[in-house]
Design a protein around this motif. Structure first.
Motif, PDB file in Angstrom:
ATOM      1  N   VAL A  84       0.862  -1.185   0.000  1.00 21.10           N
ATOM      2  CA  VAL A  84       0.000   0.000   0.000  1.00 21.10           C
ATOM      3  C   VAL A  84       0.901   1.239   0.000  1.00 21.10           C
ATOM      4  CG1 VAL A  84      -1.756   1.320   1.224  1.00 21.10           C
ATOM      5  CG2 VAL A  84      -1.885  -1.178   1.189  1.00 21.10           C
ATOM      6  N   PRO A  85       0.949   1.968  -1.107  1.00 24.76           N
ATOM      7  CA  PRO A  85       1.765   3.187  -1.133  1.00 24.76           C
ATOM      8  C   PRO A  85       1.068   4.278  -0.318  1.00 24.76           C
ATOM      9  CG  PRO A  85       1.061   2.530  -3.371  1.00 24.76           C
ATOM     10  CD  PRO A  85       0.268   1.738  -2.391  1.00 24.76           C
ATOM     11  N   ARG A  86       1.875   5.165   0.254  1.00 25.86           N
ATOM     12  CA  ARG A  86       1.310   6.221   1.086  1.00 25.86           C
ATOM     13  C   ARG A  86       2.132   7.498   0.947  1.00 25.86           C
ATOM     14  NH1 ARG A  86      -1.829   6.056   5.946  1.00 25.86           N
ATOM     15  NH2 ARG A  86      -1.533   7.938   7.191  1.00 25.86           N
ATOM     16  N   GLY A  87       1.412   8.599   0.723  1.00 24.90           N
ATOM     17  CA  GLY A  87       2.063   9.905   0.739  1.00 24.90           C
ATOM     18  C   GLY A  87       1.867  10.478   2.129  1.00 24.90           C
ATOM     19  N   ALA A  88       1.062  11.553   2.209  1.00 23.23           N
ATOM     20  CA  ALA A  88       0.802  12.159   3.512  1.00 23.23           C
ATOM     21  C   ALA A  88      -0.395  11.509   4.203  1.00 23.23           C
ATOM     22  CB  ALA A  88       0.549  13.650   3.334  1.00 23.23           C
ATOM     23  N   SER A  91      -5.765  11.224   1.889  1.00 24.82           N
ATOM     24  CA  SER A  91      -6.826  10.752   0.989  1.00 24.82           C
ATOM     25  C   SER A  91      -8.172  10.714   1.707  1.00 24.82           C
ATOM     26  CB  SER A  91      -6.502   9.349   0.481  1.00 24.82           C
ATOM     27  OG  SER A  91      -7.658   8.789  -0.133  1.00 24.82           O
ATOM     28  N   LEU A  92      -9.174  11.266   1.068  1.00 31.20           N
ATOM     29  CA  LEU A  92     -10.515  11.266   1.663  1.00 31.20           C
ATOM     30  C   LEU A  92     -11.320  10.049   1.228  1.00 31.20           C
ATOM     31  CD1 LEU A  92     -11.301  15.075   1.286  1.00 31.20           C
ATOM     32  CD2 LEU A  92     -10.977  13.837   3.422  1.00 31.20           C
ATOM     33  N   SER A  93     -10.732   9.205   0.388  1.00 30.79           N
ATOM     34  CA  SER A  93     -11.455   8.032  -0.087  1.00 30.79           C
ATOM     35  C   SER A  93     -10.845   6.746   0.460  1.00 30.79           C
ATOM     36  CB  SER A  93     -11.466   8.002  -1.625  1.00 30.79           C
ATOM     37  OG  SER A  93     -10.146   8.007  -2.121  1.00 30.79           O
ATOM     38  N   PRO A 149      -4.881  21.785  -4.009  1.00 32.00           N
ATOM     39  CA  PRO A 149      -5.883  21.164  -3.136  1.00 32.00           C
ATOM     40  C   PRO A 149      -5.898  21.853  -1.774  1.00 32.00           C
ATOM     41  CG  PRO A 149      -4.044  19.648  -3.572  1.00 32.00           C
ATOM     42  CD  PRO A 149      -3.853  20.833  -4.445  1.00 32.00           C
ATOM     43  N   SER A 150      -7.056  21.865  -1.120  1.00 32.33           N
ATOM     44  CA  SER A 150      -7.156  22.528   0.192  1.00 32.33           C
ATOM     45  C   SER A 150      -6.215  21.896   1.201  1.00 32.33           C
ATOM     46  CB  SER A 150      -8.580  22.433   0.739  1.00 32.33           C
ATOM     47  OG  SER A 150      -9.503  22.782  -0.238  1.00 32.33           O
ATOM     48  N   SER A 151      -5.798  20.671   0.944  1.00 28.44           N
ATOM     49  CA  SER A 151      -4.889  19.966   1.850  1.00 28.44           C
ATOM     50  C   SER A 151      -3.431  20.251   1.516  1.00 28.44           C
ATOM     51  CB  SER A 151      -5.151  18.463   1.717  1.00 28.44           C
ATOM     52  OG  SER A 151      -5.107  18.092   0.344  1.00 28.44           O
ATOM     53  N   ALA A 154      -0.175  19.706   3.628  1.00 25.29           N
ATOM     54  CA  ALA A 154       0.227  18.358   4.036  1.00 25.29           C
ATOM     55  C   ALA A 154       0.429  17.420   2.860  1.00 25.29           C
ATOM     56  CB  ALA A 154      -0.832  17.774   4.966  1.00 25.29           C
ATOM     57  N   CYS A 155      -0.478  17.429   1.891  1.00 23.79           N
ATOM     58  CA  CYS A 155      -0.469  16.376   0.884  1.00 23.79           C
ATOM     59  C   CYS A 155       0.777  16.470   0.011  1.00 23.79           C
ATOM     60  CB  CYS A 155      -1.745  16.394   0.045  1.00 23.79           C
ATOM     61  SG  CYS A 155      -1.926  17.827  -1.017  1.00 23.79           S
ATOM     62  N   MET A 156       1.187  15.335  -0.506  1.00 20.64           N
ATOM     63  CA  MET A 156       2.456  15.236  -1.228  1.00 20.64           C
ATOM     64  C   MET A 156       2.214  15.088  -2.725  1.00 20.64           C
ATOM     65  SD  MET A 156       4.298  12.730   1.465  1.00 20.64           S
ATOM     66  CE  MET A 156       4.568  13.319   3.137  1.00 20.64           C
ATOM     67  N   ILE A 157       3.208  15.512  -3.479  1.00 23.47           N
ATOM     68  CA  ILE A 157       3.031  15.519  -4.931  1.00 23.47           C
ATOM     69  C   ILE A 157       2.788  14.105  -5.465  1.00 23.47           C
ATOM     70  CG2 ILE A 157       5.533  15.499  -5.419  1.00 23.47           C
ATOM     71  CD1 ILE A 157       2.839  17.383  -7.449  1.00 23.47           C
ATOM     72  N   GLY A 158       3.418  13.098  -4.860  1.00 24.16           N
ATOM     73  CA  GLY A 158       3.171  11.722  -5.316  1.00 24.16           C
ATOM     74  C   GLY A 158       1.710  11.346  -5.125  1.00 24.16           C
ATOM     75  N   GLY A 159       1.142  11.723  -3.984  1.00 24.35           N
ATOM     76  CA  GLY A 159      -0.279  11.482  -3.726  1.00 24.35           C
ATOM     77  C   GLY A 159      -1.147  12.266  -4.694  1.00 24.35           C
ATOM     78  N   ASN A 160      -0.747  13.512  -4.976  1.00 26.24           N
ATOM     79  CA  ASN A 160      -1.489  14.334  -5.946  1.00 26.24           C
ATOM     80  C   ASN A 160      -1.513  13.666  -7.319  1.00 26.24           C
ATOM     81  OD1 ASN A 160      -0.415  17.711  -4.894  1.00 26.24           O
ATOM     82  ND2 ASN A 160      -1.639  16.167  -3.861  1.00 26.24           N
ATOM     83  N   VAL A 161      -0.353  13.136  -7.735  1.00 28.31           N
ATOM     84  CA  VAL A 161      -0.284  12.473  -9.044  1.00 28.31           C
ATOM     85  C   VAL A 161      -1.228  11.275  -9.053  1.00 28.31           C
ATOM     86  CG1 VAL A 161       1.198  11.091 -10.562  1.00 28.31           C
ATOM     87  CG2 VAL A 161       2.065  13.223  -9.561  1.00 28.31           C
ATOM     88  N   GLY A 166      -7.207  18.102  -7.763  1.00 28.30           N
ATOM     89  CA  GLY A 166      -7.539  19.434  -8.257  1.00 28.30           C
ATOM     90  C   GLY A 166      -7.461  20.424  -7.118  1.00 28.30           C
ATOM     91  N   GLY A 167      -8.022  21.592  -7.359  1.00 25.59           N
ATOM     92  CA  GLY A 167      -8.034  22.625  -6.332  1.00 25.59           C
ATOM     93  C   GLY A 167      -8.950  23.736  -6.771  1.00 25.59           C
ATOM     94  N   ALA A 168      -9.014  24.770  -5.957  1.00 27.91           N
ATOM     95  CA  ALA A 168      -9.944  25.860  -6.249  1.00 27.91           C
ATOM     96  C   ALA A 168      -9.589  26.574  -7.559  1.00 27.91           C
ATOM     97  CB  ALA A 168      -9.946  26.848  -5.091  1.00 27.91           C
ATOM     98  N   SER A 214      -4.168   6.987 -10.997  1.00 26.92           N
ATOM     99  CA  SER A 214      -4.362   5.530 -10.937  1.00 26.92           C
ATOM    100  C   SER A 214      -4.349   5.001  -9.506  1.00 26.92           C
ATOM    101  CB  SER A 214      -3.319   4.812 -11.789  1.00 26.92           C
ATOM    102  OG  SER A 214      -2.033   5.024 -11.260  1.00 26.92           O
ATOM    103  N   GLU A 215      -4.260   5.877  -8.522  1.00 27.18           N
ATOM    104  CA  GLU A 215      -4.488   5.511  -7.120  1.00 27.18           C
ATOM    105  C   GLU A 215      -3.585   4.388  -6.615  1.00 27.18           C
ATOM    106  OE1 GLU A 215      -8.494   5.500  -5.698  1.00 27.18           O
ATOM    107  OE2 GLU A 215      -9.288   6.574  -7.430  1.00 27.18           O
ATOM    108  N   GLY A 216      -2.343   4.412  -7.045  1.00 25.05           N
ATOM    109  CA  GLY A 216      -1.394   3.417  -6.552  1.00 25.05           C
ATOM    110  C   GLY A 216      -1.639   2.018  -7.072  1.00 25.05           C
TER     111      GLY A 216
END
Ligand SMILES: Cc1cc2nc3c(=O)[nH]c(=O)nc-3n(C[C@H](O)[C@H](O)[C@H](O)COP(=O)(O)OP(=O)(O)OC[C@H]3O[C@@H](n4cnc5c(N)ncnc54)[C@H](O)[C@@H]3O)c2cc1C
Lengths: 487, 402
Positions: A84-88, A91-93, A149-151, A154-161, A166-168, A214-216
Motif C-alpha cells: 500500500v503506497p502512502r504519501g501524507a 486521501s478522503l477516499s 488542493p485545500s490539503s 500536508a499532501c504530497m506531490i506523489g499522492g497528488n499524481v 484538483g483545487g480551487a 491511478s491511485e497506486g
C-alpha cells in the motif's frame, strides 16, 4: 461498512521473517529506522483522511531513494506480499488505508527538490515533497505550482499524481495531469522507468496520463517533473449572496456565457455559509441561501474591469449583497471562511463524510434540491461547498462516529448522492478518487465489461494484483481476492 | 487492402471489429484518412473508417462542453463553436498541406493522434487534457466509455488518456466529449528579430516566464519575408480580453526589448501566422510534394537550439520551432542516415521524436517512435493485448510487429 478482504494467513505467519528481510534492504540510517514493525509505531499509519476506517499494516517502510523503493518492490513481488503506497495520508477516499497483510511504503522521506529551471519552467521533485513545498521553493522568483488542493500544506506531490488532484484554481490552470511533464516510476517487479521528462507529450502511448489518477494501482512514483508557472500580477475576489441555489446556479451559467473564466468560482449553500461564518467570522451573509466566491487575476486595472463586469452580471440576479474586495487583505477575508470550511464543519459535527461527485453545472439546482430531500429523509445535515465552474460537488455529511447507526446512515446518504450524480450525467468522483470508499459503487458508473477492461489494464502492470488491492475495483471480480487466491 | 468499411453507427463499428476478430483480418482504422502518411504503414486486410459517424451530439455553451461523433470534421465543430463565441482549446492542426490531402481532419483523428497546436504551451494542456470523455470500441468488439461529460472525473483508470494518442491501436473512438472555452476577445503577436536560435528561445522563455499570459511561442529560423520578418525571429502571442492587450503588449515588449527589435502583428496577419505555425506550413516553404521526410521532436525548450544545430550539421534541414522552442519540426532528406541523426538528437536532448511523414520505404524500415526500455515495452505489449487481444486494430502503425 465496506468489507475489507481477509488477509493472507501465510504472509501474517511470516511477519518476523519479512521484517528482517526488509531491514536488510532499508538499514537504519541518519533519519532513523527504515522499517517500522512495532505495533505502537504502526498506529499513526492505520488510517488516512477517511478516518472511519482503520487497519494497522504488517509493516511500514520509509525509503529514501528510488533504489530502495525498487528493492522493496522486488522483494515483495518475489514473496507475494501486498503493497500500500502512502504519501501524507490525506486521501478522503481511503486510498492509503493499509491492509493487515500489506507493507505500507511511506514516501515522506523522499522530500527533496532536485531541480528548478525557470527558463524551461519546470521543477523536478521527489514524490514526498508537499504540494505547497513546490510553490514555496519558487515563490520568491514569482512562480508557483498551479494545482492547489485545500490539503496542500500536508499532501504530497506523489499522492497528488496518484489522485490527479484538483483545487480551487483548476478552473483556469487545470488539475494535476495538466501540470505534469514526467515521472520516475517503479514497477511491481522493481524496474525503474523514466516517463517523460522536461518535454511536452509522449510519442508513444500516454503512460504519464494513464498513471496519473491511478491511485497506486499501477506502480510507485518516486520523482515527479512538474510545470511551474509565472504567477499573475495580482488577484482579487468578490462575494455574491443570492436568494436561492437556483439563482446562484444561473449566475454561474451567466458568467461562463459572458466569456469570462474566473480563476476560481466557488459555491457555498446556506448550511456551509453558517458553519464557515461561525468558525471564521469572515462576514458572510447569513441571510443568503447561496453564496459565490469569484476570483479574477491580472493587474489592478484588469481586476477592476473584470470585477466590474462580474458585478453587473450578479446584479441582474437580484443579489442580497455583493462585496468586491478592494485590497488583497479584503480578498483574504473573503477566502478565509472557504479555506477553513472543513475545519468549520468539523466544529459543528466532529465527524463528517466529504463526498466528491461531479455533475453537469446545469443540473445544480435539481441536485441540491434532491440532496435537501435526502438530508431530511436520513435525518442528517449536509453542507455544500464546491467548485461551481466545473460542477465538482463536495457535500459534507455530518454524523456521529460513536453511533454505528448514524455512520451507516451517513454512508447510505453519501452513496445516494453519488448515484444521483451519475444519474444526472456526472460521476462518482471528481478529485478525491475511488479508494476504498467508492469501490463498491463502481458498478453504478461502469458496466461489467467496462470494469473488466480496466481490470485488464491493471493486470498488465500488476499481474499478481499486489499493488494497493481492495481499492478502486469491487472485490467481486478482483483477482487478488478471488477465493482461490486466499491461500 | 480490400475496401474500406464505413459504418453509420456504433453498432456497425462493433460488428466490423467483431468480424475482423473472427476472420483474423486486421483493420486499418482511420477517420478521413488525412494522416494515413503518418508513422508506419498499416498492414491490414480491410479499412475501417469512422467518417460515417458524424454530427455534434451535445453542445452546452454555458457548461463549456461539446460532444461529437468521431467522424465529425473539425471545421464543422469549429463553426458550431464560433456561433457561440467559443473555440476548441487545443488548436487542432490542419495537416492537409503537409500530407498533400484535401479532406478535413476528423475529431476522432485529432484525438487519436493527440495533436495539439501552439496553445499547447499554455496551461490548458494537450488535446488529451481537454478530452472529458470517450466512447470507443476495443479489440474485444466491446463499446467502452471512459470519463463523460463533466469537467472533473477521476473515477477508475483513465482510459481516455490511454486511448488519446494511441493512433487507433487500442480502440476505435466513436464519440468524444471535449471541454471548450470562450474565444479570447483579442489576439496579437510580437515578433522579435534575433541573431541566433539560442537568443530566440531565451526570448520565448522570458515571455513565457512573464505574467502577461503568452499563449503561443514559436521560432521562425529564417523569418517570414512575406510578413516583413527577416532572419531568425521569435514569435510571442498574447490572447485575452481585448481591452487588456495594449497594456500587456507594451509590458511584454519591455521584457523582450533586450533580445532584438520588436514588430507588432495584429488581426489577420497575426492569425494567419499562427495557423501557418500550427499546420507546420512554414516548414514546407515553397516545396510541393511529400517526398521529403518530416520529423517532429519534443525536447526541453532550452535543448531546442542544440537539437536544431545537430540536425543542421547532419543534413540539409529546414526547421520550425514551436512550444517555447521545445517542439522542433524538421524537414530533410528521406534517408535512413537523416533519420538516425534525428533519433540521436532527440535522445541526446532527453526528449522524444516522431517520424511524421516519409515515403513508405523509409517509414516501414525504421523505428518511427523512440524504442521503449524493455520493462516498459513489456507493459506496452500487455496493455495492447488487454485492449486488442487479436491484434486487429492498426497493426504495425506505431511499432513493427505491434
Ligand atoms: C482537509 C482536506 C482537504 C482536501 N482538499 C482537496 C482538494 O481541494 N482537492 C483534492 O483533489 N483533494 C483534496 N483532498 C484529498 C487529498 O488531500 C488528495 O487526494 C491528495 O492528493 C492526497 O495526497 P497524499 O500525499 O495525502 O496521498 P495519500 O492519501 O497518502 O495517498 C493517496 C493515494 O495515492 C497513493 N500514493 C500516494 N503516494 C504514492 C506514490 N508515491 N506512488 C504511488 N502511489 C501513491 C496511495 O496509495 C493512495 O491510493 C483533501 C483532503 C483533506 C484531508
Amino acid at each position: 461498512m465496506i468489507e475489507l478482504p481477509a488477509p493472507d494467513r501465510s504472509v501474517l505467519a511470516r511477519r518476523e521473517e519479512i521484517l528482517a528481510a526488509l531491514r536488510t534492504l532499508l538499514p537504519p540510517g541518519a533519519r532513523g529506522e527504515g522499517v517500522i514493525g512495532d505495533p505502537i509505531r504502526l498506529k499513526p499509519y492505520e488510517t488516512d483522511g477517511l478516518s472511519a476506517y482503520r487497519q494497522p499494516p504488517l509493516a511500514v517502510v520509509l525509503p529514501e531513494t528510488t533504489e530502495q523503493v525498487a528493492a522493496v518492490l522486488r522483494y515483495c513481488h518475489a514473496n507475494r506480499i501486498r503493497i500500500v503506497p502512502r504519501g501524507a495520508g490525506t486521501s478522503l477516499s481511503g486510498g492509503a488505508l493499509p491492509l493487515e497483510d500489506g507493507v505500507v511504503i511511506g514516501m515522506m522521506r523522499m522530500n527533496r527538490i532536485l531541480e528548478v529551471d525557470y527558463a524551461d519552467r519546470l521543477a523536478v521533485v521527489q514524490a514526498g515533497v508537499t504540494n505547497i513545498g513546490i510553490t514555496q521553493a519558487v515563490a520568491a522568483d514569482g512562480f508557483f505550482y498551479a494545482p492547489d488542493p485545500s490539503s496542500q500544506l500536508a499532501c504530497m506531490i506523489g499522492g497528488n499524481v496518484m489522485m490527479n488532484s484538483g483545487g480551487a484554481h483548476c478552473l483556469k490552470y487545470g488539475v494535476t495531469a495538466n501540470n505534469l511533464l514526467g515521472l520516475t516510476f517503479v514497477t511491481i517487479e522493481g524496474e525503474v522507468i523514466q516517463l517523460g521528462g522536461g518535454h511536452l507529450d509522449a510519442a508513444g502511448y500516454d503512460w504519464l496520463g494513464l498513471i496519473t489518477g491511478s491511485e497506486g494501482q499501477l506502480g510507485i512514483v518516486t520523482e515527479v517533473t512538474v510545470r511551474i508557472l509565472r504567477a499573475a500580477e495580482g488577484a482579487r475576489a468578490m462575494l455574491g449572496a443570492f436568494r436561492s441555489n437556483e439563482v446562484a446556479g444561473q449566475v454561474v451559467d451567466a458568467i461562463i456565457a459572458s466569456g469570462i473564466i474566473p480563476v476560481a468560482l466557488e459555491f457555498m449553500d446556506r448550511p456551509a455559509i453558517h458553519a464557515c461564518e461561525a468558525f471564521a467570522n469572515a462576514g458572510y451573509p447569513l441571510d443568503a441561501e447561496a453564496m459565490l466566491i469569484i476570483e479574477v487575476e491580472g493587474n489592478l486595472e484588469e481586476q477592476d474591469f473584470l470585477l466590474g463586469q462580474l458585478k453587473e452580471i450578479c446584479a441582474r440576479f437580484d443579489p442580497i449583497s455583493l462585496r468586491v474586495a478592494e485590497t488583497a487583505e479584503e480578498s483574504l477575508a473573503i477566502w478565509k471562511g472557504r479555506k477553513g470550511a472543513f475545519g468549520a464543519v468539523g466544529r459543528i459535527s466532529p465527524d463528517y463524510l466529504c463526498m466528491d461527485g461531479t455533475i453537469p453545472t446545469g443540473e445544480l439546482p435539481h441536485v441540491l434540491r434532491r440532496m435537501g430531500e435526502m438530508s431530511e429523509a436520513y435525518g442528517l445535515k449536509v453542507a455544500n461547498i464546491f467548485h461551481a465552474g466545473d460542477g465538482n460537488l463536495h457535500p459534507l455529511i455530518m454524523f456521529d462516529a460513536n453511533d454505528p447507526v448514524s455512520f451507516g446512515k451517513a454512508e447510505a446518504f453519501g452513496a445516494d448522492i453519488l448515484k444521483l450524480c451519475v444519474e444526472v450525467g456526472g460521476c462518482l468522483t471528481g478529485e478525491h478518487g475511488v479508494g476504498v470508499e467508492k469501490r463498491d459503487l463502481m458498478p453504478v458508473q461502469f458496466l461489467p465489461h467496462e470494469l473488466a477492461q480496466q481490470r485488464r489494464i491493471k493486470s498488465a502492470f500488476d499481474p499478481l494484483w499486489l499493488l494497493n488491492p481492495a481499492k478502486v475495483f469491487p472485490l467481486e471480480g478482483n483477482p487478488a481476492f478471488a477465493p482461490q487466491a486466499v491461500a | 487492402m480490400n475496401g474500406v468499411m464505413v459504418p453509420a453507427d456504433e453498432a456497425g463499428v462493433v460488428e466490423a471489429v467483431r468480424q475482423a476478430v473472427a476472420d483474423h483480418a486486421p483493420l486499418a482504422v482511420e477517420g478521413n484518412g488525412t494522416k494515413r502518411g503518418m508513422l508506419r504503414p498499416v498492414q491490414a486486410a480491410r479499412g475501417l473508417s469512422t467518417s460515417g459517424l458524424r454530427g455534434i451530439t451535445l453542445y452546452k455553451p454555458a457548461e463549456m462542453v461539446l460532444a461529437a461523433r468521431a467522424g465529425t470534421p473539425i471545421p464543422e465543430i469549429e463553426a458550431a463553436l464560433a456561433e457561440h463565441g467559443q473555440m476548441l482549446i487545443g488548436e487542432p492542426p490542419d495537416f492537409s498541406a503537409l500530407f498533400g490531402t484535401s479532406l478535413p481532419a476528423t475529431l476522432g483523428g485529432i484525438v487519436a493522434t493527440n495533436l495539439t497546436g501552439p496553445r499547447r504551451i499554455a496551461s490548458s494542456g494537450a488535446v488529451r487534457d481537454q478530452v472529458l470523455g470517450v466512447r470507443a470500441v476495443t479489440g474485444h468488439a466491446e463499446l467502452v466509455r471512459s470519463g463523460g461529460r463533466v469537467h472533473k472525473d477521476v473515477t477508475g483508470l483513465d482510459l481516455r488518456k490511454l486511448l488519446a494518442g494511441s493512433h487507433g491501436t487500442l480502440g476505435v473512438l466513436t464519440e468524444i466529449t471535449l471541454k471548450v472555452l470562450p474565444r479570447p476577445g483579442g489576439a496579437l503577436t510580437l515578433a522579435v528579430a534575433v541573431e541566433t536560435l539560442e537568443q530566440a528561445v531565451a526570448a520565448l522563455s522570458a515571455g513565457l516566464g512573464s505574467p502577461f499570459g503568452v499563449s503561443g511561442a514559436a521560432v521562425l529560423p529564417d523569418g517570414e519575408p512575406a510578413l516583413g520578418l527577416h532572419g531568425p525571429t521569435a514569435l510571442l502571442r498574447l490572447e485575452d480580453v481585448a481591452e487588456f492587450l495594449p497594456h500587456r503588449s507594451a509590458a511584454l515588449r519591455g521584457v523582450l526589448a533586450g533580445f532584438g527589435g520588436v514588430t507588432l502583428l495584429e488581426g489577420e496577419a497575426s492569425g494567419m501566422l499562427w495557423r501557418a505555425v500550427r499546420d507546420a506550413r512554414l516548414l514546407l516553404g515553397g516545396t510541393a510534394g511529400t517526398e521529403e521526410a518530416v520529423w517532429r521532436l519534443s525536447v526541453r525548450p532550452k535543448a531546442g537550439p542544440g537539437v536544431a544545430a545537430a540536425l543542421r550539421a547532419a543534413f540539409q534541414a529546414r526547421l520550425l520551432l514551436d512550444w517555447g522552442g521545445g517542439l522542433v519540426w524538421v524537414a530533410g532528406p528521406a534517408t535512413a542516415a537523416a533519420h538516425e541523426a534525428v533519433v540521436w538528437a532527440a535522445q541526446a536532448a532527453g526528449g522524444t521524436f516522431t517520424l511524421f511523414r516519409a515515403p513508405d520505404s523509409l517509414r516501414a524500415s525504421v523505428a518511427v517512435l523512440p524504442e521503449e526500455p524493455a520493462p516498459l515495452a513489456a507493459i506496452g505489449a500487455r496493455v495492447k493485448a488487454a485492449m486488442d487481444p487479436g491484434g486487429v486494430l492498426n497493426p504495425g502503425r506505431m511499432r513493427a510487429g505491434g
